[in-house]
Structures are given as C-alpha cells and as structure tokens.
Design an enzyme around this catalytic site. Structure first.
Site, PDB file in Angstrom:
ATOM      1  N   CYS A 108       0.814  -1.219   0.000  1.00 38.53           N
ATOM      2  CA  CYS A 108       0.000   0.000   0.000  1.00 38.53           C
ATOM      3  C   CYS A 108       0.845   1.264   0.000  1.00 38.53           C
ATOM      4  O   CYS A 108       0.351   2.348  -0.324  1.00 38.53           O
ATOM      5  CB  CYS A 108      -0.936   0.011   1.202  1.00 38.53           C
ATOM      6  SG  CYS A 108      -2.044  -1.397   1.229  1.00 38.53           S
ATOM      7  N   HIS A 242      -3.480   7.157   3.298  1.00 34.91           N
ATOM      8  CA  HIS A 242      -3.919   5.889   2.723  1.00 34.91           C
ATOM      9  C   HIS A 242      -5.332   5.590   3.234  1.00 34.91           C
ATOM     10  O   HIS A 242      -5.589   5.637   4.439  1.00 34.91           O
ATOM     11  CB  HIS A 242      -2.940   4.791   3.141  1.00 34.91           C
ATOM     12  CG  HIS A 242      -3.337   3.427   2.700  1.00 34.91           C
ATOM     13  ND1 HIS A 242      -3.982   3.189   1.505  1.00 34.91           N
ATOM     14  CD2 HIS A 242      -3.185   2.204   3.290  1.00 34.91           C
ATOM     15  CE1 HIS A 242      -4.202   1.896   1.379  1.00 34.91           C
ATOM     16  NE2 HIS A 242      -3.746   1.276   2.448  1.00 34.91           N
ATOM     17  N   ASN A 272     -10.411   0.111   0.403  1.00 37.03           N
ATOM     18  CA  ASN A 272      -8.948   0.227   0.405  1.00 37.03           C
ATOM     19  C   ASN A 272      -8.409  -0.253  -0.942  1.00 37.03           C
ATOM     20  O   ASN A 272      -8.469  -1.444  -1.250  1.00 37.03           O
ATOM     21  CB  ASN A 272      -8.394  -0.622   1.559  1.00 37.03           C
ATOM     22  CG  ASN A 272      -6.881  -0.658   1.615  1.00 37.03           C
ATOM     23  OD1 ASN A 272      -6.198  -0.196   0.699  1.00 37.03           O
ATOM     24  ND2 ASN A 272      -6.346  -1.211   2.687  1.00 37.03           N
TER      25      ASN A 272
HETATM   26  N1  ACO Z   1     -18.643  -8.307   9.648  1.00 32.35           N
HETATM   27  C1  ACO Z   1     -19.058  -8.589  10.876  1.00 32.35           C
HETATM   28  N2  ACO Z   1     -18.220  -8.925  11.895  1.00 32.35           N
HETATM   29  C2  ACO Z   1     -16.909  -8.979  11.608  1.00 32.35           C
HETATM   30  C3  ACO Z   1     -16.407  -8.696  10.315  1.00 32.35           C
HETATM   31  C4  ACO Z   1     -17.327  -8.358   9.315  1.00 32.35           C
HETATM   32  N3  ACO Z   1     -16.941  -8.051   8.055  1.00 32.35           N
HETATM   33  N4  ACO Z   1     -15.063  -8.833  10.364  1.00 32.35           N
HETATM   34  C5  ACO Z   1     -14.740  -9.176  11.626  1.00 32.35           C
HETATM   35  N5  ACO Z   1     -15.845  -9.279  12.373  1.00 32.35           N
HETATM   36  C6  ACO Z   1     -15.963  -9.615  13.780  1.00 32.35           C
HETATM   37  C7  ACO Z   1     -14.797 -10.431  14.289  1.00 32.35           C
HETATM   38  O1  ACO Z   1     -14.994 -11.807  14.030  1.00 32.35           O
HETATM   39  C8  ACO Z   1     -14.825 -10.114  15.765  1.00 32.35           C
HETATM   40  O2  ACO Z   1     -15.826 -10.895  16.387  1.00 32.35           O
HETATM   41  P1  ACO Z   1     -15.583 -11.524  17.848  1.00 32.35           P
HETATM   42  O3  ACO Z   1     -15.394 -10.333  18.738  1.00 32.35           O
HETATM   43  O4  ACO Z   1     -16.826 -12.285  18.068  1.00 32.35           O
HETATM   44  O5  ACO Z   1     -14.339 -12.354  17.707  1.00 32.35           O
HETATM   45  C9  ACO Z   1     -15.305  -8.669  15.812  1.00 32.35           C
HETATM   46  O6  ACO Z   1     -15.925  -8.403  14.545  1.00 32.35           O
HETATM   47  C10 ACO Z   1     -14.209  -7.664  16.045  1.00 32.35           C
HETATM   48  O7  ACO Z   1     -13.154  -7.929  15.136  1.00 32.35           O
HETATM   49  P2  ACO Z   1     -11.841  -7.076  15.172  1.00 32.35           P
HETATM   50  O8  ACO Z   1     -10.853  -7.645  14.197  1.00 32.35           O
HETATM   51  O9  ACO Z   1     -11.399  -6.901  16.574  1.00 32.35           O
HETATM   52  O10 ACO Z   1     -12.381  -5.676  14.628  1.00 32.35           O
HETATM   53  P3  ACO Z   1     -11.621  -4.288  14.544  1.00 32.35           P
HETATM   54  O11 ACO Z   1     -12.428  -3.258  15.218  1.00 32.35           O
HETATM   55  O12 ACO Z   1     -10.165  -4.410  14.878  1.00 32.35           O
HETATM   56  O13 ACO Z   1     -11.711  -3.969  12.981  1.00 32.35           O
HETATM   57  C11 ACO Z   1     -10.389  -4.009  10.986  1.00 32.35           C
HETATM   58  C12 ACO Z   1     -11.097  -4.838  12.049  1.00 32.35           C
HETATM   59  C13 ACO Z   1     -11.410  -3.179  10.259  1.00 32.35           C
HETATM   60  C14 ACO Z   1      -9.713  -4.964   9.985  1.00 32.35           C
HETATM   61  C15 ACO Z   1      -9.331  -3.096  11.656  1.00 32.35           C
HETATM   62  O14 ACO Z   1      -8.547  -3.835  12.547  1.00 32.35           O
HETATM   63  C16 ACO Z   1      -8.425  -2.437  10.636  1.00 32.35           C
HETATM   64  O15 ACO Z   1      -8.833  -1.574   9.884  1.00 32.35           O
HETATM   65  N6  ACO Z   1      -7.128  -2.772  10.621  1.00 32.35           N
HETATM   66  C17 ACO Z   1      -6.170  -2.151   9.739  1.00 32.35           C
HETATM   67  C18 ACO Z   1      -6.273  -2.685   8.363  1.00 32.35           C
HETATM   68  C19 ACO Z   1      -5.368  -1.915   7.447  1.00 32.35           C
HETATM   69  O16 ACO Z   1      -5.160  -0.751   7.631  1.00 32.35           O
HETATM   70  N7  ACO Z   1      -4.784  -2.525   6.436  1.00 32.35           N
HETATM   71  C20 ACO Z   1      -3.900  -1.751   5.592  1.00 32.35           C
HETATM   72  C21 ACO Z   1      -2.954  -2.553   4.948  1.00 32.35           C
HETATM   73  S1  ACO Z   1      -3.686  -3.570   3.738  1.00 32.35           S
HETATM   74  C22 ACO Z   1      -2.479  -4.035   2.634  1.00 32.35           C
HETATM   75  O17 ACO Z   1      -1.355  -3.665   2.725  1.00 32.35           O
HETATM   76  C23 ACO Z   1      -2.859  -4.968   1.552  1.00 32.35           C
END
Ligand code: ACO
Length: 317
Positions: A108, A242, A272
């Site tokens: 990214c 980003h 993204n």
């Molecule tokens: N729909 C519903 N529930 C979901 C989904 C979904 N799409 N995805 C995850 N959940 C659930 C999980 O299973 C979890 O459930 P549990 O508590 O029962 O276990 C709950 O939601 C919370 O999951 P978390 O992973 O803790 O959610 P978080 O608030 O951390 O959000 C996210 C996840 C959006 C991925 C966040 O961590 C994020 O944005 N991270 C950074 C990603 C990023 O910036 N990537 C950039 C690089 S990408 C690249 O280089 C290719």
C-alpha cells in the site's frame, strides 16, 4: 520534482455493503462503523491493465504531456496483470511510449516509494518526465469467504506525471519486516526442486496489529517530515492518507490536532485500493479544483512489509 498532472480510473462494478451480506455473515452497520466503507469498486468486465491504461492516459492529458515524451514509467502494484512481463511494460505499449518501464511493489505504500524513486531519477538527471501509475486489484487475491478481509478492499488505479521542479519538499520511506501479520502467497509454477513452497494463500491480515502500526507510524512519519521542513502541522493544507480505514485517518488527525476538512477521504466509495488510494484521492481533489497553487500537501501510506511512505509537497499546478 513536481507533479505535472493526475489521473485515475475505477471499475464500473459497484459493490455496496448490503451486496456482501448475500454471501457473508456481515452487515452494512458493522462495515461502515468499523471502517467507514459503504461501497467499493471491483473488477468484472475490465482488467487491471484497462484501469492502469485509463489512469495513465488521464494523467498525461491533465499534464499536457505526450506519451512519447516520457523518460520512464513506474507502476506500483502488489500484484500486476501478470507474473511477467511488468505491468509497466504493458502500459508503455498501450499508451504508445518508448521509455524504460518497470514495476515496484511496496504494497500500500507503493505510490510514496515511487514518488521518491522518480525524484531520485530526476535529481540525478537520468530522467526529466516520469509517469507513475498505481494499479491494484486486491479483489483477485482476497478470500471472498473471509469477512475480516474481503469487505475492506476495492480495485482502482491512480496516476501522476512528474517532472523537474520544486514541488517535492521531502519524503520518508520505512520498512519493518513483519510477514506473519499481512501476506498472500502464490506461484503458478511447479518446480520439482523447491522443497518448501508456500501453497496458494489468499490475503491474510491481523487487522488490529496493522491498525496499531498504521496509526503510530503514519503520525510519526508525518510529524517528522513536517518538522524537517521547518513547518508545523497547522501549516499543512491537506493531509492525504492511505484510505484503509476511516478510523485510522481520524486517529492520525487527532494526534496531529487538525480539523476534519484537512483530511479528505473517499474510502466510503472506494474501499482500500492499496497503493492506488492516495493518487486516486489526489486526482479527485485536483479535478474538483480543491488544490490551490502553493498549497502544502502531506501524504502518508502504510501496508504489507510492513512498510510506510510519506511525502510533503507544494502544489504547483
Ligand atoms: N462483519 C461482521 N463482523 C466482523 C467482520 C465483518 N466483516 N469482520 C470481523 N468481524 C468480527 C470479528 O470476528 C470479531 O468478532 P468476535 O469479537 O466475536 O471475535 C469482531 O468483529 C471484532 O473484530 P476485530 O478484528 O477486533 O475488529 P476491529 O475493530 O479491529 O476492525 C479491521 C477490524 C477493520 C480490519 C481493523 O482492525 C483495521 O482496519 N485494521 C487495519 C487494516 C489496514 O489498515 N490494512 C492496511 C494494509 S492492507 C495491505 O497492505 C494490503
């Protein structure tokens, strides 16, 4: 180095959050509140190369530069149209350029790595005019059964033409090896000699770890660049981050104590798009007339590697 023109291209196919609920245990409410994403564009009828070519042509037109006058083409992509040749060579043929062309993969952060690379070629007088195209199709290597990743990504391409000038003030590139938290593997060959070959693996991401890395490193990179230029965060007119998660954009904004208006975003429409996200956003602002000559623009991106890139530039168009 300065930016001479911008371009972008998105696929026709719009996939909104509700569309994903047809085959995933997810909801519009979860996706939009956790990420800011409401819809994304994904490849269906067109190819990644089509997007790259369209973005390139838009940028050349905007810059009023002819393809035959380019000295180099750089394409940033996590996975190009083919294993080989480079997507940059395919773009070269499609737009009718005759210059060297190669791909660069910094996930990214690729667009920021390419800006710095282009600056080095221009500063060393090895090139005068360079086309950078960031073209990404993460839809091709996401697991569409994994709700924790596939809902986050979209496809798209952004491009800039850069040339000699005094727009670019500073850059910062960084990498910190951490493969287990963000990866995808896959080679199509079947060598009988390689002993430990990764099986085909779609994109895997430990979201929370990437989140923490993104907020801390993006804020750090931006503050360091701004300070190095003898400026303060208040003096920056636009922060182009980003577009990975609106909560990350907001967290960085709070750390820099800046108003919302300085952090434009399009993640709600694009998802993204990896290295394409910053140049797509830049092109949208440019075409909407939101960038004024002399404006200071700070850019920051982060991704697999893990890697980060940031740039501070003065808008000269
Ligand atoms: N729909 C519903 N529930 C979901 C989904 C979904 N799409 N995805 C995850 N959940 C659930 C999980 O299973 C979890 O459930 P549990 O508590 O029962 O276990 C709950 O939601 C919370 O999951 P978390 O992973 O803790 O959610 P978080 O608030 O951390 O959000 C996210 C996840 C959006 C991925 C966040 O961590 C994020 O944005 N991270 C950074 C990603 C990023 O910036 N990537 C950039 C690089 S990408 C690249 O280089 C290719």
């Amino acid at each position: 180095m300065k930016i001479l023109g911008t371009g972008s291209a998105l696929p026709e196919k719009v996939v909104c959050n509700d569309d994903l609920t047809l085959f995933l245990d997810t909801s519009d409410e979860w996706i939009s509140t956790r990420t800011g994403i409401r819809e994304r564009r994904v490849l269906s009828e067109e190819t990644l190369l089509d997007l790259a070519n369209r973005a390139a042509e838009n940028a050349l037109e905007n810059a009023k530069v002819a393809a035959e006058d380019l000295d180099m083409i750089l394409v940033t992509t996590a996975k190009g149209e083919a294993v080989t040749p480079a997507t940059a060579c395919m773009v070269q043929g499609a737009i009718g350029a005759h210059c060297p062309a190669f791909d660069l993969n910094a996930a990214c952060a690729g667009f920021l790595y390419a800006l710095d690379t282009a600056d080095a070629f221009i500063a060393s007088k090895k090139a005068k005019t360079i086309l950078i195209v960031s073209a990404e199709a993460l839809s091709r290597f996401c697991d569409w059964k994994d709700r924790s990743t596939c809902v986050l990504f979209g496809d798209g391409a952004g491009a800039v033409v850069v040339g000699e000038g005094d727009g670019l003030i500073g850059t910062k590139l960084f990498a910190q090896s951490n493969e287990p938290i963000l990866y995808a593997y896959g080679d199509p060959g079947n060598s009988p000699y390689e002993r430990e070959k990764h099986p085909l693996t779609p994109l895997h991401m430990a979201g929370q770890e990437v989140y923490k890395f993104a907020v801390s490193h993006s804020s750090r990179d931006l503050l360091e660049l701004i300070e190095r230029a003898g400026k303060t965060p208040d003096e920056i007119d636009h922060y182009l981050l980003h577009q990975a998660n609106l909560r990350i954009v907001e967290a960085v904004r709070h750390r820099l104590h800046q108003p919302e208006a300085k952090f434009p975003h399009n993640i709600e429409r694009t998802g993204n798009t990896s290295s394409a996200s910053v140049p797509i956003l830049l092109d949208e602002l440019n075409r909407a007339g939101k960038l004024k000559t002399g404006d200071l623009i700070a850019m920051s991106a982060f991704g697999a590697g893990l890697s980060t890139g940031a740039a501070l530039l003065r808008w000269t168009l």
